[in-house]
Each structure stands twice: as C-alpha cells, then as structure tokens.
Enzyme design. Structure first.
Site, PDB file in Angstrom:
ATOM      1  N   CYS A 132     -24.005 -27.283  26.345  1.00 23.66           N
ATOM      2  CA  CYS A 132     -22.980 -26.155  26.048  1.00 23.66           C
ATOM      3  C   CYS A 132     -22.343 -25.752  27.389  1.00 23.66           C
ATOM      4  O   CYS A 132     -23.036 -24.777  27.815  1.00 23.66           O
ATOM      5  CB  CYS A 132     -23.637 -24.836  25.139  1.00 23.66           C
ATOM      6  SG  CYS A 132     -22.510 -23.842  25.102  1.00 23.66           S
ATOM      7  N   CYS A 135     -21.742 -22.075  27.122  1.00 26.15           N
ATOM      8  CA  CYS A 135     -22.786 -21.246  27.177  1.00 26.15           C
ATOM      9  C   CYS A 135     -23.379 -20.967  28.707  1.00 26.15           C
ATOM     10  O   CYS A 135     -23.676 -20.024  29.252  1.00 26.15           O
ATOM     11  CB  CYS A 135     -23.779 -21.596  26.286  1.00 26.15           C
ATOM     12  SG  CYS A 135     -23.344 -22.226  24.869  1.00 26.15           S
ATOM     13  N   ASP A 136     -23.654 -22.145  29.488  1.00 31.03           N
ATOM     14  CA  ASP A 136     -24.491 -22.161  30.629  1.00 31.03           C
ATOM     15  C   ASP A 136     -23.640 -22.170  31.800  1.00 31.03           C
ATOM     16  O   ASP A 136     -24.282 -22.266  32.938  1.00 31.03           O
ATOM     17  CB  ASP A 136     -25.281 -23.284  30.205  1.00 31.03           C
ATOM     18  CG  ASP A 136     -26.231 -23.180  29.276  1.00 31.03           C
ATOM     19  OD1 ASP A 136     -26.440 -22.045  28.797  1.00 31.03           O
ATOM     20  OD2 ASP A 136     -26.669 -24.356  28.667  1.00 31.03           O
TER      21      ASP A 136
END
Ligand code: NDP
Length: 307
Positions: A132, A135-136
């Site tokens: 992701c 997200c990261d």
C-alpha cells in the site's frame, strides 16, 4: 435477532447500510479488519461522481459512514471469524466470541493486495516491502523505491511515490501496460519514474540488515540478471477477495470470489456486494452500486418473510 447484518465498511457495505437504514431495517454493520475498506489507503479519488474537486478516500468513507449512521445504522468494531448459513436464520461469529443471529446477511468484505510469494518478500513485509503506497509512502522520502505491476494501481502508486521518493522504478513483467492510457501516460512522461519492462523480481535483498536494500531482477526476454538498489518495494499486482470466513458456506469461484446473481448468493437471505464478488470492475462507484442492490434484495427477501 437482527434483520440485516452487513459485513464490511467499504463503499459496498456502507451503501448497503444507508439503504437498509432508510428502509427502517436498523442494520448492524461489522467494521471488519480495515474500516472504510481499500479506499482509505488510496490518495485522491477523482472518479467518484459528485466530487469535481476530488475527495480523499478517508473523507469519502467518513461521509458514507456518517450518512448511514444518520438513518440508524449501528456499527460494531470487530471482525467476522466464521459464519453458519445452514439454518433458517444465519449466524455470524465475531472475534470477541459474540455470535450474531440475523434473518439476512450482506457480505461486503472487499479484497486485499496480493504479493509475489517470494520467501524474501514474506520476511521483509513491513521492512521495506509494502502492499500500500499511500499507507507507507511517507516512510520513503528521498530514497529510491520500486513499484511492481502494470495496472492502474501500479501507475497510481508510482505517480504518488514520485512526489516523495528520490527515484521510482516501475517493474512490470510484460512490455505492455494493462493500465488505462491516461494513467500510463502520466507515468511515462514523469521524469522521476524509470521503467523496467519484461522484468521480474527474483529476490528481495536485505544484506543481513532485515530491511530492504535492493532487488535481484531478471529480464524475462533476455534472461539477463541485474541488481537495483532500493529501500522500498511496493507490490501493485492485483487483489484477492476477503472471503475466507465464508468458505464452505457459500458458492465461490476458483479464486474465492463469491458467485452472485444480482447480489443474491446460493443461500437464501445471504447477499454479496462489492469487490468480494467482483473481479472485473472493482471501482468504488460499482461497489456502492452493488451495495445498493444487495440492500434492496435483502429488503425484498425480508418482506417475503413477512418482516
Ligand atoms: P490489475 O489486475 O489491473 O493489474 C495487476 C498488474 O499486476 C498487471 O499488470 C499484472 O501483469 C501484474 N501482475 C499480476 N500478478 C503478477 C505477478 N505475480 N508478478 C508480476 N506482476 C504481476 O490490478 P490493479 O490493482 O492495478 O487494478 C484493479 C482494478 O482497479 C482495475 O479495474 C483498475 O482499473 C482499477 N483501479 C482504478 C484506479 C483509478 O481509476 N484511479 C486506481 C487503481 C485501480 P499483467 O498485465 O502481465 O497481467
């Protein structure tokens, strides 16, 4: 006894919740492992009708949740571990031991990112290997990263990461992209993104540091092996449906997607909506559309039972 239990809170689950709540069915909605679903891991959504200036995934899902709540949808923060659809009423077991009993169930559990299946990948998940980018991505400012895949997710991830990382290398196993032309063009004209086509990852390296330091790559046409120094590698190679708890209870295809006919499953009173039953369109708007259909089908089913 519940009338409708809805499993999942992505656009499918929350739209089903909105329609069921407005039909005064007082739905109980089980959040699932990722409240808000996959959209909470995307950046801006430009293709959900009604938002000409784009909207973030989290904002859109918060609004959907609030909207369904306004009409009486109730939320429970837990995960479904198993179900029993063999009786006249349906049982849904949660991880805290609660067993919900309901006349109808709408499954809207979505799908999750796939990984390559390499041993080195498994070991380094969360240590440079990610499924992701949104997200990261912020952990990879000013360092080189790679994105794997040739679909829209890979294009979106590469574009997003190009604003953070020092360099993005997009690795794809073929020399043609599956992605839409507009998104592929955006990647190909981005000077911060390098392309490595006809290329697969053979190994993810950590040099004994337990975090990603590079990739061993192989050109599938020439057989040439090379190394690429990266600190992060983002998998964008598709998704698998989150249907584990329903296995054996409901008809699925060979990939685990629930088989539906206008959201009806083979079990009376059990409906499925969104990505857990759709490997073709997988869009927020189609997920929401099937969530609406499932709620209408479930309301019809309850009516036929005199509810
Ligand atoms: P896709 O299935 O479209 O693409 C997956 C990509 O990963 C393909 O290029 C595939 O290669 C590659 N791949 C699959 N398995 C492997 C493997 N084992 N090793 C190497 N490469 C692999 O998935 P997406 O997640 O990209 O998109 C899913 C759906 O969501 C699509 O309908 C897409 O349009 C939509 N979407 C839309 C967005 C938007 O409009 N904003 C953003 C993101 C997704 P190959 O091509 O060779 O099969």
């Amino acid at each position: 006894m519940e009338k409708v239990v809805i499993i999942g809170t992505g656009p499918a689950g929350l739209t089903a919740a909105l329609y069921s709540a407005r039909a005064s069915l007082n739905p109980l909605v089980v959040d699932g492992m990722q409240p808000g679903g996959q959209l909470t891991t995307t950046s801006e959504i430009e293709n959900f009708p009604g938002f000409p200036a784009a909207v973030t995934g989290s904002e859109l899902m918060d609004k959907m949740r609030e909207q369904a709540g306004r009409f009486g949808a109730r939320y429970v923060m837990d995960e479904v571990v198993s179900v029993d659809f063999s009786g006249k009423t349906h049982k849904v077991s949660l991880s805290d031991g609660t067993v919900l009993e309901s006349l109808s169930v709408i499954i809207a559990t979505g799908a999750s990112a796939k990984y390559l299946g390499l041993e080195s990948e498994e070991k380094l998940k969360g240590r440079g290997v990610s499924g992701c980018a949104t997200c990261d991505g912020s952990f990879y400012r000013n360092v080189p990263v790679a994105v794997v895949g040739g679909g829209d997710t890979a294009m979106e991830d590469a574009t997003y990461l190009s604003r953070l990382a020092s360099k993005v290398t997009l690795i794809h196993r073929r020399n043609e992209f599956r992605a839409s032309k507009i998104m592929a063009d955006r990647v190909m004209s981005n000077p911060r993104i390098d392309l490595m086509l006809d290329t697969v990852i053979e190994e993810i390296r950590d040099m004994g540091r337990n975090e990603v330091t590079g990739l061993v790559l192989k050109n599938v046409k020439t057989g040439a092996v090379s190394e690429l120094k990266v600190t992060g590698v983002f998998m964008a190679i598709g998704h698998k449906p989150n249907t584990g708890p329903f296995r054996g209870q409901i008809d699925m295809d060979e990939n685990g997607y629930i088989i539906t006919n206008s959201t009806r499953t083979n079990v009376a009173g059990v409906f499925a909506a969104g990505d857990c039953q759709d490997h073709v369109y997988r869009q927020a708007v189609t997920a929401a559309g099937t969530g609406c259909m499932a709620a209408l089908e479930s309301a019809r089913y309850l009516e036929s039972m005199g509810q």
